[in-house]
Design an enzyme around this catalytic site. Structure first.
Site, PDB file in Angstrom:
ATOM      1  N   ASN A  11      30.779  46.948   4.515  1.00 36.83           N
ATOM      2  CA  ASN A  11      29.881  47.824   3.767  1.00 36.83           C
ATOM      3  C   ASN A  11      28.977  48.513   4.777  1.00 36.83           C
ATOM      4  OD1 ASN A  11      27.920  48.974   2.151  1.00 36.83           O
ATOM      5  ND2 ASN A  11      27.022  47.031   1.480  1.00 36.83           N
ATOM      6  N   LYS A  13      26.878  50.829   4.255  1.00 35.36           N
ATOM      7  CA  LYS A  13      25.592  51.272   3.694  1.00 35.36           C
ATOM      8  C   LYS A  13      25.325  52.723   4.122  1.00 35.36           C
ATOM      9  CE  LYS A  13      24.233  46.497   3.648  1.00 35.36           C
ATOM     10  NZ  LYS A  13      23.178  45.514   3.577  1.00 35.36           N
ATOM     11  N   HIS A  97      25.282  46.358  -5.938  1.00 38.03           N
ATOM     12  CA  HIS A  97      24.685  45.790  -4.723  1.00 38.03           C
ATOM     13  C   HIS A  97      23.174  45.625  -4.956  1.00 38.03           C
ATOM     14  CE1 HIS A  97      23.324  45.274  -0.632  1.00 38.03           C
ATOM     15  NE2 HIS A  97      24.567  44.978  -0.310  1.00 38.03           N
ATOM     16  N   GLU A  99      20.770  46.239  -3.132  1.00 38.42           N
ATOM     17  CA  GLU A  99      19.980  47.383  -2.673  1.00 38.42           C
ATOM     18  C   GLU A  99      19.943  48.480  -3.725  1.00 38.42           C
ATOM     19  OE1 GLU A  99      21.908  47.833   1.133  1.00 38.42           O
ATOM     20  OE2 GLU A  99      21.020  45.925   1.748  1.00 38.42           O
ATOM     21  N   GLU A 167      25.928  37.617  -2.927  1.00 36.09           N
ATOM     22  CA  GLU A 167      25.092  38.041  -1.803  1.00 36.09           C
ATOM     23  C   GLU A 167      23.637  37.655  -2.081  1.00 36.09           C
ATOM     24  OE1 GLU A 167      27.034  41.409   0.588  1.00 36.09           O
ATOM     25  OE2 GLU A 167      25.925  42.339  -1.043  1.00 36.09           O
ATOM     26  N   GLY A 173      21.017  41.146   5.855  1.00 38.18           N
ATOM     27  CA  GLY A 173      20.383  41.831   6.988  1.00 38.18           C
ATOM     28  C   GLY A 173      19.291  41.021   7.665  1.00 38.18           C
ATOM     29  N   SER A 212      24.543  38.443   6.093  1.00 42.52           N
ATOM     30  CA  SER A 212      24.521  37.956   7.491  1.00 42.52           C
ATOM     31  C   SER A 212      25.790  37.219   7.885  1.00 42.52           C
ATOM     32  CB  SER A 212      23.275  37.101   7.750  1.00 42.52           C
ATOM     33  OG  SER A 212      22.108  37.891   7.581  1.00 42.52           O
TER      34      SER A 212
HETATM   35  P1  PGA Z   1      24.650  42.152   6.049  1.00 38.92           P
HETATM   36  O1  PGA Z   1      24.825  42.913   4.657  1.00 38.92           O
HETATM   37  O2  PGA Z   1      26.007  41.612   6.459  1.00 38.92           O
HETATM   38  O3  PGA Z   1      24.138  43.202   7.005  1.00 38.92           O
HETATM   39  O4  PGA Z   1      23.672  41.040   5.826  1.00 38.92           O
HETATM   40  C1  PGA Z   1      25.728  42.454   3.693  1.00 38.92           C
HETATM   41  C2  PGA Z   1      25.674  43.355   2.466  1.00 38.92           C
HETATM   42  O5  PGA Z   1      24.580  43.748   2.063  1.00 38.92           O
HETATM   43  O6  PGA Z   1      26.728  43.690   1.888  1.00 38.92           O
END
Ligand code: PGA
Length: 249
Positions: A11, A13, A97, A99, A167, A173, A212
Protein backbone atom coordinates in the site's frame (compact mmCIF):
# COMPACT_ATOMS: atom_id res chain seq x y z
CA UNK A 1 -6.28 -29.41 3.82
CA UNK A 2 -3.85 -27.67 1.48
CA UNK A 3 -2.48 -24.40 2.90
CA UNK A 4 -3.68 -21.52 0.73
CA UNK A 5 -0.99 -19.26 -0.73
CA UNK A 6 -0.42 -16.00 1.10
CA UNK A 7 -1.49 -12.65 -0.32
CA UNK A 8 1.10 -9.90 0.16
CA UNK A 9 -0.08 -6.42 -0.86
CA UNK A 10 1.87 -3.18 -0.89
CA UNK A 11 0.00 0.00 0.00
CA UNK A 12 1.92 3.01 -1.27
CA UNK A 13 -0.57 5.47 0.26
CA UNK A 14 0.03 9.05 -1.03
CA UNK A 15 3.56 8.26 -2.15
CA UNK A 16 4.99 7.82 -5.60
CA UNK A 17 5.70 9.94 -8.67
CA UNK A 18 6.50 8.61 -12.14
CA UNK A 19 10.09 7.54 -11.29
CA UNK A 20 8.65 5.19 -8.63
CA UNK A 21 7.38 2.98 -11.47
CA UNK A 22 10.96 1.67 -11.57
CA UNK A 23 10.36 0.03 -8.17
CA UNK A 24 7.31 -1.77 -9.57
CA UNK A 25 9.38 -2.82 -12.58
CA UNK A 26 12.15 -4.12 -10.31
CA UNK A 27 9.59 -6.09 -8.29
CA UNK A 28 8.14 -7.65 -11.42
CA UNK A 29 11.58 -8.61 -12.72
CA UNK A 30 12.66 -10.13 -9.41
CA UNK A 31 9.52 -12.24 -9.16
CA UNK A 32 9.76 -13.35 -12.78
CA UNK A 33 13.42 -14.35 -12.32
CA UNK A 34 12.71 -16.21 -9.06
CA UNK A 35 8.97 -16.89 -8.64
CA UNK A 36 7.32 -17.19 -5.23
CA UNK A 37 4.42 -19.32 -4.10
CA UNK A 38 2.36 -16.29 -3.05
CA UNK A 39 0.03 -13.76 -4.60
CA UNK A 40 1.60 -10.31 -4.72
CA UNK A 41 -0.20 -6.99 -5.20
CA UNK A 42 0.75 -3.32 -5.37
CA UNK A 43 -1.67 -0.48 -4.67
CA UNK A 44 -0.12 2.81 -5.87
CA UNK A 45 -1.86 6.20 -5.78
CA UNK A 46 -4.64 6.53 -8.39
CA UNK A 47 -2.43 8.63 -10.67
CA UNK A 48 0.02 5.75 -11.12
CA UNK A 49 -2.47 2.94 -11.72
CA UNK A 50 -2.65 3.25 -15.52
CA UNK A 51 1.10 3.63 -16.09
CA UNK A 52 1.82 0.89 -13.56
CA UNK A 53 -0.54 -1.40 -15.47
CA UNK A 54 1.91 -1.09 -18.38
CA UNK A 55 4.90 -1.66 -16.11
CA UNK A 56 3.41 -4.78 -14.54
CA UNK A 57 1.80 -6.14 -17.72
CA UNK A 58 0.73 -9.76 -17.43
CA UNK A 59 3.49 -10.45 -14.88
CA UNK A 60 3.15 -11.87 -11.38
CA UNK A 61 2.25 -8.61 -9.58
CA UNK A 62 -1.44 -7.69 -9.34
CA UNK A 63 -2.49 -4.06 -9.34
CA UNK A 64 -4.92 -2.35 -6.99
CA UNK A 65 -6.41 0.95 -5.87
CA UNK A 66 -6.49 2.32 -2.34
CA UNK A 67 -10.11 3.45 -2.20
CA UNK A 68 -13.13 3.96 -4.45
CA UNK A 69 -16.40 5.87 -4.38
CA UNK A 70 -19.59 3.90 -3.74
CA UNK A 71 -21.21 5.29 -6.91
CA UNK A 72 -20.08 4.23 -10.37
CA UNK A 73 -20.05 7.76 -11.85
CA UNK A 74 -21.55 11.19 -11.31
CA UNK A 75 -21.02 14.63 -9.80
CA UNK A 76 -18.43 13.71 -7.15
CA UNK A 77 -15.54 16.07 -7.77
CA UNK A 78 -12.18 14.55 -6.94
CA UNK A 79 -13.43 11.00 -6.42
CA UNK A 80 -12.47 7.85 -8.28
CA UNK A 81 -15.02 5.11 -8.94
CA UNK A 82 -14.54 1.35 -8.93
CA UNK A 83 -15.18 1.05 -12.70
CA UNK A 84 -12.49 3.72 -13.23
CA UNK A 85 -9.99 1.69 -11.21
CA UNK A 86 -10.86 -1.41 -13.21
CA UNK A 87 -10.64 0.54 -16.47
CA UNK A 88 -7.14 1.76 -15.50
CA UNK A 89 -6.02 -1.83 -14.94
CA UNK A 90 -6.66 -2.50 -11.24
CA UNK A 91 -7.94 -5.88 -9.99
CA UNK A 92 -7.79 -5.23 -6.25
CA UNK A 93 -8.94 -2.37 -4.06
CA UNK A 94 -8.15 -1.55 -0.42
CA UNK A 95 -11.28 -0.29 1.35
CA UNK A 96 -11.91 1.06 4.84
CA UNK A 97 -8.26 1.77 5.64
CA UNK A 98 -8.04 3.48 9.05
CA UNK A 99 -6.50 6.54 7.39
CA UNK A 100 -9.78 6.90 5.50
CA UNK A 101 -12.02 5.91 8.40
CA UNK A 102 -10.27 8.44 10.68
CA UNK A 103 -9.14 11.08 8.19
CA UNK A 104 -12.22 11.12 5.94
CA UNK A 105 -14.90 10.05 8.43
CA UNK A 106 -15.77 6.80 6.65
CA UNK A 107 -18.21 4.68 8.64
CA UNK A 108 -18.68 0.92 8.48
CA UNK A 109 -21.79 1.54 6.34
CA UNK A 110 -19.77 3.67 3.92
CA UNK A 111 -17.19 0.91 3.67
CA UNK A 112 -19.88 -1.71 3.00
CA UNK A 113 -21.30 0.44 0.18
CA UNK A 114 -17.82 0.78 -1.33
CA UNK A 115 -17.32 -2.98 -1.12
CA UNK A 116 -20.54 -3.42 -3.11
CA UNK A 117 -19.29 -0.92 -5.71
CA UNK A 118 -15.97 -2.77 -5.97
CA UNK A 119 -17.76 -6.09 -6.50
CA UNK A 120 -19.99 -4.58 -9.21
CA UNK A 121 -16.82 -3.51 -11.05
CA UNK A 122 -15.27 -6.96 -10.70
CA UNK A 123 -12.60 -5.82 -8.23
CA UNK A 124 -11.43 -7.93 -5.30
CA UNK A 125 -11.86 -5.87 -2.13
CA UNK A 126 -9.39 -5.90 0.78
CA UNK A 127 -11.43 -4.64 3.70
CA UNK A 128 -9.43 -3.11 6.55
CA UNK A 129 -10.33 -3.20 10.23
CA UNK A 130 -8.33 -2.37 13.35
CA UNK A 131 -8.53 -0.84 16.79
CA UNK A 132 -6.97 2.30 18.28
CA UNK A 133 -4.51 2.10 21.17
CA UNK A 134 -7.21 3.42 23.49
CA UNK A 135 -9.56 0.61 22.47
CA UNK A 136 -6.83 -2.00 22.95
CA UNK A 137 -5.88 -0.64 26.34
CA UNK A 138 -9.52 -0.75 27.36
CA UNK A 139 -9.52 -4.49 26.58
CA UNK A 140 -11.97 -3.99 23.72
CA UNK A 141 -9.83 -4.83 20.68
CA UNK A 142 -11.54 -8.10 19.75
CA UNK A 143 -15.05 -6.75 20.33
CA UNK A 144 -14.31 -3.61 18.31
CA UNK A 145 -12.68 -5.37 15.37
CA UNK A 146 -15.33 -8.08 15.09
CA UNK A 147 -18.05 -5.41 15.16
CA UNK A 148 -16.24 -3.64 12.30
CA UNK A 149 -16.11 -6.90 10.33
CA UNK A 150 -19.83 -7.53 10.78
CA UNK A 151 -20.82 -3.99 9.77
CA UNK A 152 -18.31 -3.41 6.93
CA UNK A 153 -19.07 -6.55 4.90
CA UNK A 154 -22.17 -6.53 2.70
CA UNK A 155 -24.22 -9.66 1.95
CA UNK A 156 -22.96 -9.44 -1.64
CA UNK A 157 -19.64 -10.94 -0.49
CA UNK A 158 -21.22 -14.35 0.11
CA UNK A 159 -20.40 -15.61 -3.37
CA UNK A 160 -17.27 -13.56 -3.95
CA UNK A 161 -13.51 -13.47 -3.49
CA UNK A 162 -12.25 -10.92 -1.01
CA UNK A 163 -9.73 -10.39 1.79
CA UNK A 164 -9.79 -8.71 5.18
CA UNK A 165 -6.80 -6.87 6.65
CA UNK A 166 -6.32 -6.55 10.40
CA UNK A 167 -4.40 -3.33 10.92
CA UNK A 168 -4.17 -2.10 14.51
CA UNK A 169 -4.09 1.69 14.12
CA UNK A 170 -1.34 2.08 16.70
CA UNK A 171 0.93 -0.24 14.69
CA UNK A 172 0.63 1.61 11.39
CA UNK A 173 3.77 3.52 10.48
CA UNK A 174 4.99 3.43 14.11
CA UNK A 175 7.40 0.50 14.14
CA UNK A 176 5.23 -1.07 16.87
CA UNK A 177 3.54 -4.43 16.34
CA UNK A 178 1.22 -6.52 18.49
CA UNK A 179 2.65 -9.70 20.00
CA UNK A 180 2.20 -12.83 17.92
CA UNK A 181 -0.37 -14.04 20.47
CA UNK A 182 -2.34 -10.82 20.11
CA UNK A 183 -2.30 -11.19 16.32
CA UNK A 184 -3.43 -14.82 16.62
CA UNK A 185 -6.24 -13.87 18.99
CA UNK A 186 -7.65 -11.15 16.72
CA UNK A 187 -7.27 -13.21 13.53
CA UNK A 188 -9.15 -16.13 15.10
CA UNK A 189 -11.93 -13.77 16.18
CA UNK A 190 -12.09 -12.21 12.70
CA UNK A 191 -12.31 -15.69 11.13
CA UNK A 192 -15.25 -16.59 13.36
CA UNK A 193 -16.99 -13.28 12.59
CA UNK A 194 -16.40 -13.75 8.85
CA UNK A 195 -17.91 -17.21 8.80
CA UNK A 196 -20.86 -16.03 10.84
CA UNK A 197 -21.31 -13.05 8.50
CA UNK A 198 -20.84 -14.53 5.01
CA UNK A 199 -20.75 -18.31 5.51
CA UNK A 200 -18.48 -20.43 3.29
CA UNK A 201 -16.79 -17.40 1.67
CA UNK A 202 -15.68 -16.43 5.18
CA UNK A 203 -13.63 -19.64 5.48
CA UNK A 204 -11.79 -18.92 2.23
CA UNK A 205 -11.01 -15.20 2.60
CA UNK A 206 -7.40 -14.54 3.58
CA UNK A 207 -6.96 -12.37 6.67
CA UNK A 208 -3.91 -10.17 6.15
CA UNK A 209 -1.95 -8.55 8.95
CA UNK A 210 -0.89 -4.93 8.46
CA UNK A 211 1.02 -2.42 10.58
CA UNK A 212 4.82 -2.08 10.60
CA UNK A 213 5.37 -5.36 8.76
CA UNK A 214 9.07 -5.31 7.83
CA UNK A 215 11.64 -7.71 6.35
CA UNK A 216 12.81 -8.67 9.86
CA UNK A 217 9.40 -9.47 11.41
CA UNK A 218 7.49 -10.76 8.36
CA UNK A 219 8.41 -14.45 8.67
CA UNK A 220 7.24 -14.63 12.31
CA UNK A 221 4.00 -12.75 11.65
CA UNK A 222 3.19 -14.70 8.48
CA UNK A 223 3.62 -17.98 10.40
CA UNK A 224 0.89 -17.08 12.94
CA UNK A 225 -2.22 -19.27 12.52
CA UNK A 226 -4.80 -17.65 10.25
CA UNK A 227 -2.47 -14.90 9.03
CA UNK A 228 -3.14 -15.23 5.31
CA UNK A 229 -0.73 -12.54 4.16
CA UNK A 230 0.30 -8.97 4.75
CA UNK A 231 -0.71 -5.42 3.91
CA UNK A 232 2.54 -3.51 3.82
CA UNK A 233 2.87 0.27 3.81
CA UNK A 234 6.29 1.89 4.21
CA UNK A 235 8.27 -1.27 3.50
CA UNK A 236 6.57 -1.76 0.12
CA UNK A 237 7.91 1.47 -1.38
CA UNK A 238 11.32 -0.01 -2.15
CA UNK A 239 11.30 -3.22 -4.19
CA UNK A 240 14.31 -4.50 -2.27
CA UNK A 241 12.52 -4.39 1.11
CA UNK A 242 9.19 -5.56 -0.27
CA UNK A 243 10.78 -8.58 -1.95
CA UNK A 244 12.33 -9.65 1.36
CA UNK A 245 8.86 -9.60 2.95
CA UNK A 246 7.36 -11.49 0.01
CA UNK A 247 10.07 -14.14 0.21
CA UNK A 248 9.22 -14.64 3.88
CA UNK A 249 5.71 -15.78 2.92
P1 PGA B 1 2.88 0.43 7.50
O1 PGA B 1 1.40 0.67 6.93
O2 PGA B 1 3.37 -0.90 6.98
O3 PGA B 1 3.69 1.60 6.98
O4 PGA B 1 2.78 0.42 9.00
C1 PGA B 1 0.52 -0.40 6.76
C2 PGA B 1 -0.81 0.11 6.22
O5 PGA B 1 -1.28 1.15 6.68
O6 PGA B 1 -1.41 -0.51 5.32
Amino acid sequence: METPVKLIVGNWKMNGLTPALDEAGALRQALEADPVNARVGLCPPATLIAPMASTLGAGPVELGGQDCHDKDSGAFTGSVSAPMLADAGARLVILGHSERREGCGETDADVAAKVEAALRAGLEPIVCVGESLETREAGQAVAFVTAQVRASLPDALKERTFAVAYEPIWAIGTGLTPTLDQIAEVHAAIRAALVERVGEAGHRAPILYGGSMKPDNAADILAVPDVGGGLVGGASLKAEDFIRIIRAA
